[in-house]
Write an enzyme that holds these catalytic residues in place. Structure first.
Site, PDB file in Angstrom:
ATOM      1  N   SER A 300      52.801  22.008  25.141  1.00 54.04           N
ATOM      2  CA  SER A 300      52.226  23.048  24.681  1.00 54.04           C
ATOM      3  C   SER A 300      51.418  23.628  26.302  1.00 54.04           C
ATOM      4  O   SER A 300      52.018  23.768  27.131  1.00 54.04           O
ATOM      5  CB  SER A 300      51.008  23.188  23.707  1.00 54.04           C
ATOM      6  N   ASP A 311      57.362  25.843  39.082  1.00 56.09           N
ATOM      7  CA  ASP A 311      57.912  27.231  39.436  1.00 56.09           C
ATOM      8  C   ASP A 311      57.656  27.759  40.779  1.00 56.09           C
ATOM      9  O   ASP A 311      58.098  28.501  41.625  1.00 56.09           O
ATOM     10  CB  ASP A 311      57.784  28.249  38.201  1.00 56.09           C
ATOM     11  N   LYS A 325      57.053  22.976  23.249  1.00 52.40           N
ATOM     12  CA  LYS A 325      56.244  23.888  22.217  1.00 52.40           C
ATOM     13  C   LYS A 325      55.910  24.921  23.120  1.00 52.40           C
ATOM     14  O   LYS A 325      54.829  24.656  23.689  1.00 52.40           O
ATOM     15  CB  LYS A 325      55.440  23.120  21.523  1.00 52.40           C
TER      16      LYS A 325
END
Length: 440
Positions: A300, A311, A325
């Site tokens: 999460s 990224d 998740k």
């Protein structure tokens, strides 16, 4: 927005209850366009089917359940079949949710989720009874005491595992690599979590361990970075076995390290649920080389932080693939004592990729374990000579160097401790290389 959703839920329930009396009248008075009329007709047919089954079960089921009980079971079945995180909460479950959000409660200290329809430990919380008893991320819980977890919802499982402090509980688990199930005895306790720990490595590397994302995480990490500003040349952010927490804390933590770009976005069926969270230059406090440690217990909010930093090319991610998740749940009350928890959106990382059921794959994959060392039968070091030279490291000022630290000193991580954690050792080696490159 939440009030609108509550009205919709109430309206559907009202239609279901009064369906037999109102179906013909509703059909006669409809003035919707043909396509809308066909949708309404289909909806009424489905509700009529539900009402018919409800009536048959009420009349003939051997257990003689009431309409209220059957409706509750129907809601539980509908929500749990949507996804692993949506659920209907009766009064007991709703009260448990309030207890959990109040802060302190008696329990084991584990976060669980559903993986392949099995109740799976996402991560034990550091220092809790489950952690001390040896529960590990990835363990599959077969039984809680003598009750099978087959077809058990997450909320039901949590409700059973939570209890009064100092009371016992037994978990039967299956662990990867072991042929037979393990039965682990645990004594419940009050769960109070310290979310941020800091240590020093090699005199110039700041190690920050975040165990969960509570409301103070970003502020505590910011404080630690500022405290060692000028002394640290690199940072290791350890998110292993971190089951997640508050979204705003994940965003704020990431924002400490990046000064522009999207951190995370969420997209749902309704445009009102779409959100985009961006980095702001004013919140960024460091550009030091950064390594993030993750494993299958990172979920999460941990995946948002590690995935965003990956990224945005801001950090090197080291460890094992994360849990996966990446969905957004909201709690909607339907009465004063009942509610539903519903998945309304999914998280997307800056590149547009999803976390849900995929996770974050590290830049450098390293399995957990120790570094095996073979002791030489005979060697002589400079320190063994009568007139050995004083190491330059021993002269350095500032933060305490790990070579001088006693193993019991909690302000540092020693080389011996790193050798027992190959993922951390790999992260330290990478940080040292990044420090050298940045210094050129």
């Amino acid at each position: 927005m939440k009030n609108t959703k509550m009205m919709v839920v109430g309206f559907v329930s009202a239609v279901a209850v009064s369906l037999i009396l109102s179906t013909s009248l509703f059909a006669k008075n409809t003035v919707a366009a043909p396509t809308e009329a066909s949708v309404e007709a289909s909806r009424l047919q489905s509700l009529a089917k539900f009402t018919k089954v409800l009536s048959i079960v009420e009349q003939y089921n051997v257990d003689g359940l009431t309409v209220d009980q059957l409706i509750d079971k129907s809601l539980q079945g509908m929500l749990s079949n949507l996804d692993a995180h949506s659920t209907y909460m009766d009064k007991k479950s709703y009260d448990n949710l309030k207890t959990q959000t109040d802060g302190e409660f008696g329990g084991l200290g584990i976060t669980v989720g559903m993986r392949d329809n099995a109740l799976t430990v996402i991560a034990p919380i550091e220092g809790t009874p489950a952690d001390k008893a040896g529960i590990k991320a990835g363990d599959i819980i077969l039984k809680i005491n003598d009750k099978s977890t087959l077809s058990m919802t997450i909320d039901d499982a949590v409700s059973i595992m939570r209890g009064a402090p100092k009371t016992p509980i037994d978990l039967t688990i299956v662990r990867k690599g072991l042929a037979d199930p393990l039965k682990i005895h645990i004594i419940r306790d009050i769960i109070t979590v310290q979310s941020v720990y800091t240590r020093n490595i090699s005199g110039n590397i700041l190690y920050i361990r975040v165990t969960s994302f509570d409301k103070k995480v970003a502020a505590d990490v910011k404080k630690a970075i500022k405290k060692y500003s000028g002394k640290s040349k690199g940072i290791i952010l350890d998110l292993r076995n971190n089951p997640g927490g508050l979204l705003d804390q994940a965003v704020d933590l990431t924002d400490l390290f990046v000064d522009e770009g999207i951190i995370v976005s969420q997209k749902g069926r309704n445009k009102a649920d779409d959100m985009t969270y961006k980095a702001t230059k004013s919140n960024t406090i460091t550009d030091l080389p950064l390594v993030v440690l993750v494993n299958e217990g990172s979920a999460s909010a941990s995946e948002i932080v590690s995935g965003a930093l990956q990224d945005l090319k801001r950090a090197v991610i080291v460890g094992e693939k994360t849990f996966g998740k990446g969905s957004v749940q909201v709690v909607m009350p339907i009465t004063e004592t009942e509610g539903i928890k519903l998945t309304v959106a999914r998280y997307y990382l800056p590149s547009g990729r999803t976390i849900q059921a995929v996770g974050v794959t590290p830049d450098i994959e390293v399995a957990a374990g120790e570094i095996k060392k073979h002791e030489k039968s005979f060697n002589i070091k400079e320190a063994d000579l009568k007139e050995h030279l004083v190491s330059e490291l021993e002269k350095s000022d500032g933060m305490i160097d790990v070579t001088e630290a006693n193993a019991t000193n909690k302000t540092v991580i020693t080389p011996e401790q790193m050798n027992r954690d190959i993922q951390l050792k790999e992260g330290v080696d990478i940080i040292k290389a990044l420090i050298i490159v940045k210094g050129k």
